[in-house]
Design a protein around this motif. Structure first.
Motif, PDB file in Angstrom:
ATOM      1  N   LEU A   1       0.831  -1.207   0.000  1.00 47.07           N
ATOM      2  CA  LEU A   1       0.000   0.000   0.000  1.00 47.07           C
ATOM      3  C   LEU A   1       0.866   1.258   0.000  1.00 47.07           C
ATOM      4  CD1 LEU A   1      -2.818   1.160  -0.052  1.00 47.07           C
ATOM      5  CD2 LEU A   1      -2.930   0.914   2.433  1.00 47.07           C
ATOM      6  N   SER A   2       1.982   1.246   0.709  1.00 47.06           N
ATOM      7  CA  SER A   2       2.855   2.423   0.707  1.00 47.06           C
ATOM      8  C   SER A   2       3.454   2.641  -0.678  1.00 47.06           C
ATOM      9  CB  SER A   2       3.947   2.306   1.771  1.00 47.06           C
ATOM     10  OG  SER A   2       4.884   1.320   1.439  1.00 47.06           O
ATOM     11  N   LYS A   3       3.796   1.558  -1.374  1.00 44.70           N
ATOM     12  CA  LYS A   3       4.311   1.692  -2.747  1.00 44.70           C
ATOM     13  C   LYS A   3       3.222   2.213  -3.682  1.00 44.70           C
ATOM     14  CE  LYS A   3       7.945  -1.750  -2.462  1.00 44.70           C
ATOM     15  NZ  LYS A   3       8.412  -3.073  -2.888  1.00 44.70           N
ATOM     16  N   GLU A   4       2.013   1.716  -3.510  1.00 45.47           N
ATOM     17  CA  GLU A   4       0.885   2.177  -4.323  1.00 45.47           C
ATOM     18  C   GLU A   4       0.632   3.670  -4.106  1.00 45.47           C
ATOM     19  OE1 GLU A   4      -3.887   1.343  -4.354  1.00 45.47           O
ATOM     20  OE2 GLU A   4      -2.591  -0.347  -3.850  1.00 45.47           O
TER      21      GLU A   4
ATOM     22  N   TYR B   1       6.965  11.121   0.575  1.00 42.29           N
ATOM     23  CA  TYR B   1       7.909  10.020   0.457  1.00 42.29           C
ATOM     24  C   TYR B   1       7.693   9.140   1.680  1.00 42.29           C
ATOM     25  CZ  TYR B   1      12.133   7.288   0.795  1.00 42.29           C
ATOM     26  OH  TYR B   1      12.998   6.240   0.926  1.00 42.29           O
ATOM     27  N   LEU B   2       7.376   7.863   1.475  1.00 46.53           N
ATOM     28  CA  LEU B   2       7.032   6.978   2.578  1.00 46.53           C
ATOM     29  C   LEU B   2       8.112   5.927   2.804  1.00 46.53           C
ATOM     30  CD1 LEU B   2       3.257   6.358   1.814  1.00 46.53           C
ATOM     31  CD2 LEU B   2       4.288   8.137   3.223  1.00 46.53           C
ATOM     32  N   ASP B   3       8.519   5.816   4.045  1.00 50.11           N
ATOM     33  CA  ASP B   3       9.407   4.735   4.477  1.00 50.11           C
ATOM     34  C   ASP B   3       8.736   4.132   5.700  1.00 50.11           C
ATOM     35  OD1 ASP B   3      11.310   3.035   5.476  1.00 50.11           O
ATOM     36  OD2 ASP B   3      12.869   4.558   5.704  1.00 50.11           O
ATOM     37  N   ILE B   4       8.138   2.970   5.531  1.00 52.05           N
ATOM     38  CA  ILE B   4       7.363   2.392   6.627  1.00 52.05           C
ATOM     39  C   ILE B   4       8.235   1.893   7.774  1.00 52.05           C
ATOM     40  CG2 ILE B   4       5.401   1.801   5.170  1.00 52.05           C
ATOM     41  CD1 ILE B   4       6.447  -1.149   5.380  1.00 52.05           C
ATOM     42  N   HIS B   5       9.552   1.968   7.606  1.00 50.35           N
ATOM     43  CA  HIS B   5      10.462   1.570   8.685  1.00 50.35           C
ATOM     44  C   HIS B   5      10.892   2.772   9.517  1.00 50.35           C
ATOM     45  CE1 HIS B   5      10.935  -1.538   5.516  1.00 50.35           C
ATOM     46  NE2 HIS B   5      10.656  -2.295   6.554  1.00 50.35           N
ATOM     47  N   ASN B   6      10.417   3.945   9.155  1.00 47.89           N
ATOM     48  CA  ASN B   6      10.745   5.185   9.851  1.00 47.89           C
ATOM     49  C   ASN B   6       9.527   5.596  10.680  1.00 47.89           C
ATOM     50  OD1 ASN B   6      11.280   7.879  10.568  1.00 47.89           O
ATOM     51  ND2 ASN B   6      12.386   8.273   8.674  1.00 47.89           N
ATOM     52  N   TYR B   7       9.691   5.711  11.985  1.00 46.19           N
ATOM     53  CA  TYR B   7       8.574   6.033  12.873  1.00 46.19           C
ATOM     54  C   TYR B   7       7.885   7.349  12.491  1.00 46.19           C
ATOM     55  CZ  TYR B   7       5.851   6.682  17.100  1.00 46.19           C
ATOM     56  OH  TYR B   7       4.811   6.872  17.970  1.00 46.19           O
TER      57      TYR B   7
END
Length: 133
Positions: free
Chosen positions: A35-38, A63-69
């Motif tokens: 979903l973050s890539k979409e 810009y989404l990085d799901i590993h960044n709080y």
């Protein structure tokens, strides 16, 4: 004919196993990642679309990085952005962002691991170099 039949049954069993493997339900992590890539792709398309409203240029960077709080605050800020509510594409994107946020804080809360809390990395991402073709 018997060896051919055994080979055919083995092939069917192998293909069935492959189909079952691909049909496994997504994990929380894989759902958040996809979903973050979409969302990232939709945001890029929105920025390059010729039929967009001028308010799109003013949208917060996504810009989404799901590993960044800090991504949680980034998602909240994007959904709360007061402009562009008339632009259908922005409303649809905000709905996806809202879904991602809900999944991350509710359903996947225990499954996600944040590796950093570097908020500036979401504003000025260091993207991997593009490989020459």
């Amino acid at each position: 004919k018997l060896p051919t039949m055994k080979m055919l049954l083995s092939l069917i069993a192998l293909l069935s196993a492959a189909l079952l493997t691909n049909a496994a339900p997504p994990t929380c992590y894989s759902r958040v990642l996809s979903l973050s890539k979409e969302i990232t792709e939709s945001f890029k398309e929105l920025q390059t679309s010729k039929a967009v409203d001028s308010c799109v240029e003013m949208l917060p960077r996504l810009y989404l990085d799901i590993h960044n709080y800090c991504v949680l605050a980034k998602l909240r800020d994007f959904v709360a952005y007061p402009r562009c509510e008339r632009v259908l594409e922005v409303s649809e994107l905000k709905e996806k962002v809202r879904s991602l946020y809900t999944i991350m804080i509710s359903y996947c809360r225990r499954d996600l691991v944040f590796l950093t809390d570097d908020c500036s990395a979401l504003e000025n991402p260091v993207l991997p170099p593009i490989e020459p073709s």
